[in-house]
Write an enzyme that holds these catalytic residues in place. Structure first.
Site, mmCIF file in Angstrom:
data_model
loop_
_atom_site.group_PDB
_atom_site.id
_atom_site.type_symbol
_atom_site.label_atom_id
_atom_site.label_comp_id
_atom_site.label_asym_id
_atom_site.label_seq_id
_atom_site.Cartn_x
_atom_site.Cartn_y
_atom_site.Cartn_z
ATOM 1 N N HIS A 62 -23.283 28.837 7.225
ATOM 2 C CA HIS A 62 -22.998 28.650 6.128
ATOM 3 C C HIS A 62 -23.509 28.963 4.531
ATOM 4 C CE1 HIS A 62 -19.719 26.553 3.117
ATOM 5 N NE2 HIS A 62 -19.711 27.721 3.546
ATOM 6 N N HIS A 81 -21.208 20.884 4.586
ATOM 7 C CA HIS A 81 -19.503 20.572 4.677
ATOM 8 C C HIS A 81 -19.188 20.072 6.055
ATOM 9 C CE1 HIS A 81 -21.541 23.186 1.686
ATOM 10 N NE2 HIS A 81 -20.336 22.944 0.488
#
Ligand code: FES
Length: 133
Positions: A62, A81
């Site tokens: 990510h 996250h």
């Protein structure tokens, strides 16, 4: 575009690997942290006598945070996250914001001396246009 060959690197000896515990190394260079895990049961891409040794880049696909291995769930987990990746299924995503699997480090095993080598990377390491800089 020219594809440069990887330089194989011995990353571990099977005697060093404890089941379900990560062992850190870098590949294909010092700025690419990775982890090898002996899963304990045969898994896709696994090498070694039990075909259970796999390795991945630990940079989350990510935004590049370092993921860590969770031995309870056998997943790599990202603290930033909360993406999760399945160590037993070639690093595929389970949940979270990442849209790519963890790059798998392709391994080979030398039965005569018990060493495990990294020989290439399946997937693009986070932040790179090419795995070889
Ligand atoms: Fe890993 Fe965002 S950097 S989920």
């Amino acid at each position: 575009r020219t594809t440069l060959p990887y330089t194989p690197k011995v990353i571990a000896h099977t005697a060093q690997l404890r089941e379900n515990a990560p062992f850190a190394f870098t590949f294909p260079d010092a700025s690419s942290p990775c982890a090898v895990v002996k899963m304990g049961t045969p898994v896709p891409g696994g090498v070694g006598p039990e075909r259970d040794i796999v390795a991945f880049s630990v940079l989350c696909t990510h935004m590049g945070c370092p993921v860590s291995y969770d031995s309870a769930t056998r997943e790599f987990r990202c603290p930033c996250h909360f993406s999760t990746f399945d160590a037993e299924k070639s690093g595929q995503m389970i949940s979270g914001q990442a849209t790519e699997k963890l790059p798998a480090i392709v391994l080979d095993y030398n039965a005569s001396d018990g060493t495990v080598r990294a020989i290439s990377v399946d997937g693009l390491i986070y932040g790179r246009q090419s795995n070889l800089l």
